[in-house]
Design a protein around this motif. Structure first.
Motif, short mmCIF file in Angstrom:
data_model
loop_
_atom_site.label_atom_id
_atom_site.label_comp_id
_atom_site.label_asym_id
_atom_site.label_seq_id
_atom_site.Cartn_x
_atom_site.Cartn_y
_atom_site.Cartn_z
N ILE A 85 -6.62 26.78 0.36
CA ILE A 85 -7.98 26.34 0.04
C ILE A 85 -8.09 24.81 0.02
N GLY A 86 -7.09 24.13 -0.57
CA GLY A 86 -7.16 22.68 -0.70
C GLY A 86 -7.37 21.95 0.61
N PRO A 87 -6.54 22.21 1.65
CA PRO A 87 -6.76 21.54 2.93
C PRO A 87 -8.09 21.89 3.58
N VAL A 88 -8.55 23.14 3.41
CA VAL A 88 -9.85 23.53 3.99
C VAL A 88 -10.98 22.74 3.33
N VAL A 89 -10.93 22.62 2.00
CA VAL A 89 -11.94 21.82 1.30
C VAL A 89 -11.85 20.36 1.73
N THR A 90 -10.63 19.86 1.90
CA THR A 90 -10.46 18.48 2.37
C THR A 90 -11.10 18.31 3.75
N GLY A 91 -10.92 19.30 4.62
CA GLY A 91 -11.54 19.24 5.93
C GLY A 91 -13.06 19.21 5.85
N ILE A 92 -13.62 19.97 4.92
CA ILE A 92 -15.07 19.93 4.72
C ILE A 92 -15.50 18.52 4.30
N GLY A 93 -14.70 17.89 3.43
CA GLY A 93 -15.00 16.52 3.02
C GLY A 93 -14.98 15.56 4.19
N PHE A 94 -13.98 15.71 5.07
CA PHE A 94 -13.94 14.86 6.27
C PHE A 94 -15.20 15.05 7.10
N ALA A 95 -15.61 16.32 7.27
CA ALA A 95 -16.80 16.61 8.08
C ALA A 95 -18.06 16.00 7.46
N LEU A 96 -18.11 15.96 6.13
CA LEU A 96 -19.29 15.39 5.47
C LEU A 96 -19.44 13.89 5.72
N LEU A 97 -18.37 13.24 6.17
CA LEU A 97 -18.47 11.81 6.45
C LEU A 97 -19.34 11.51 7.67
N VAL A 98 -19.77 12.54 8.39
CA VAL A 98 -20.72 12.30 9.48
C VAL A 98 -22.07 11.87 8.91
N VAL A 119 -21.79 8.19 1.69
CA VAL A 119 -20.33 8.06 1.58
C VAL A 119 -19.77 8.95 0.47
N PHE A 120 -20.41 8.93 -0.70
CA PHE A 120 -19.86 9.62 -1.86
C PHE A 120 -19.65 11.12 -1.66
N PRO A 121 -20.59 11.87 -1.05
CA PRO A 121 -20.36 13.32 -0.92
C PRO A 121 -19.05 13.64 -0.21
N GLY A 122 -18.78 12.97 0.89
CA GLY A 122 -17.55 13.23 1.63
C GLY A 122 -16.31 12.84 0.85
N VAL A 123 -16.32 11.66 0.23
CA VAL A 123 -15.15 11.20 -0.52
C VAL A 123 -14.89 12.10 -1.72
N ALA A 124 -15.95 12.55 -2.39
CA ALA A 124 -15.79 13.42 -3.56
C ALA A 124 -15.19 14.77 -3.17
N VAL A 125 -15.64 15.35 -2.06
CA VAL A 125 -15.11 16.64 -1.62
C VAL A 125 -13.67 16.48 -1.14
N ILE A 126 -13.35 15.36 -0.48
CA ILE A 126 -11.97 15.09 -0.09
C ILE A 126 -11.08 15.01 -1.33
N ALA A 127 -11.57 14.35 -2.36
CA ALA A 127 -10.80 14.24 -3.60
C ALA A 127 -10.55 15.61 -4.21
N LEU A 128 -11.57 16.48 -4.19
CA LEU A 128 -11.42 17.83 -4.73
C LEU A 128 -10.37 18.62 -3.94
N GLY A 129 -10.44 18.53 -2.63
CA GLY A 129 -9.49 19.27 -1.80
C GLY A 129 -8.07 18.75 -1.95
N MET A 130 -7.88 17.44 -1.95
CA MET A 130 -6.54 16.87 -2.07
C MET A 130 -5.97 17.13 -3.46
N ALA A 131 -6.83 17.16 -4.48
CA ALA A 131 -6.36 17.48 -5.83
C ALA A 131 -5.78 18.88 -5.87
N GLY A 132 -6.32 19.77 -5.07
CA GLY A 132 -5.81 21.13 -5.03
C GLY A 132 -4.57 21.29 -4.18
N ALA A 133 -4.18 20.24 -3.45
CA ALA A 133 -3.06 20.36 -2.52
C ALA A 133 -1.85 19.51 -2.88
N VAL A 134 -2.05 18.35 -3.50
CA VAL A 134 -0.94 17.39 -3.67
C VAL A 134 0.18 17.96 -4.52
#
Length: 344
Positions: free
Chosen positions: A220-233, A245-260
């Protein structure tokens, strides 16, 4: 030198659920400390000059040395002669391949120098593998570790996830400064939710992984991170930080927090206890390699200016989103119930 050894110390000192909590704390503290890096770096570039971002490491390193001498005990796993030739071959191979990618992405094309460097890097990588096979268990990276399906899957997942993250962390502040008009300090602050989010959630995720296993969070973590990357469009010069900027960065943070933290815990649990230090070192090297390759490739984006830069950035983050999702798929396919039971 620092990251794999710090993880080896934790792996030797803790086991089971305690190891998960310890690694979660390790990731959390590292992320929180890293939160000051981007804004501090931006401030130093604006006030002192870019050389200041390297000088700041001197007092930090001095404190780290004193803490290590005072509090860190030797693991007691026994001493083994270092594989110096393996280290030289691996460094030369990765250096050559990265240099070839850098020349290609910088606009030099596939000229004789670029091709020769790439071939040399590939040849050195083959020589390194042959050398490691000959040394057996005395190798810097014993090839017997590759018999572990979870370890191989985690290696692939790490390369993909940290490669995508490394590319975005290079491109995003560059684009914010060059195309949107941010100052270096503002660009640093724009990334602040990422380390803060990882820092807050990593300790919790370390405990969750120790109890439930790594498969679910590493899917789940990498998939959420990928969604965050996509939101940077959504990033556009006309829109403010909170809307673009914030929506993408926040979702990336959520996804990476679940993966690191789960990724680190799973790597240490995927091999025999005598190989935990090697496994953490290899995984750290793979993460850095992914970042190196991505950084070399994004050089093709940086010569763009204005609207062209923004359009190329949007295409790049979508590509990185696909790579991040592929990391989650790799984890799902290789971390079966047996890997979860071992980690628990």
């Amino acid at each position: 030198m620092l990251m794999p050894n710090s993880l080896a110390v934790l792996g030797d000192a803790f086991s089971g659920e305690e190891r998960g909590r310890a690694i979660g704390t390790w990731a959390s503290v590292g992320a929180i400390a890293g939160a000051i890096g981007p804004p501090l770096g931006g401030w130093l570039v604006e006030t002192v000059g870019w050389r200041g971002i390297f000088l700041i490491n001197v007092p930090v390193a001095a404190v780290a040395v004193l803490l290590a001498l005072r509090f860190v005990k030797e693991s007691g796993q026994g001493k083994q002669a270092l594989d110096w030739l393996g280290a030289v071959l691996a460094t030369a191979a990765l250096g050559s391949l990265t240099w070839a990618l850098t020349r290609w992405s910088a606009g030099h094309g596939s000229g004789p120098v670029t091709l020769l460097t790439a071939v040399a890097g590939a040849a050195l990588l083959v020589v390194f593998l042959l050398h490691e096979q000959r040394r057996g268990e005395r190798a810097m990276m014993p090839l017997s570790m590759l018999a572990s399906k979870p370890f191989v899957g985690l290696t692939v997942a790490t390369l993909l996830l940290y490669g995508a993250l490394g590319g975005v962390l290079v491109l995003l502040p560059f684009m914010l400064i060059s195309a949107v008009g941010y100052s270096p300090f503002q660009a640093g602050l724009a990334l602040l939710p990422l380390p803060v989010g990882i820092g807050v959630a990593s300790r919790l995720m370390g405990r969750v992984t120790a109890k439930a296993g790594p498969r679910l969070p590493l899917t789940i973590g990498p998939v959420v991170t990928g969604i965050g990357f996509a939101l940077l469009v959504l990033v556009e010069p006309a829109d403010g930080y909170w809307a673009s900027v914030f929506p993408g960065v926040a979702v990336i943070a959520l996804g990476m927090a679940g993966a690191v933290a789960p990724l680190t815990t799973a790597v240490l649990s995927s091999v025999d206890a005598r190989h935990t230090g090697t496994a953490s070192g290899f995984n750290s090297a793979i993460a850095r390699t992914g970042g190196l390759i991505a950084t070399a490739l994004v050089g093709a984006v940086m010569p763009q200016v204005g609207t062209a830069l923004l359009d190329t950035f949007h295409h790049a983050v979508l590509m990185f989103a696909v790579i991040a999702v592929a990391s989650g798929v790799a984890s799902f396919l290789t971390l079966g119930p047996s890997a979860e039971a071992k980690t628990g």
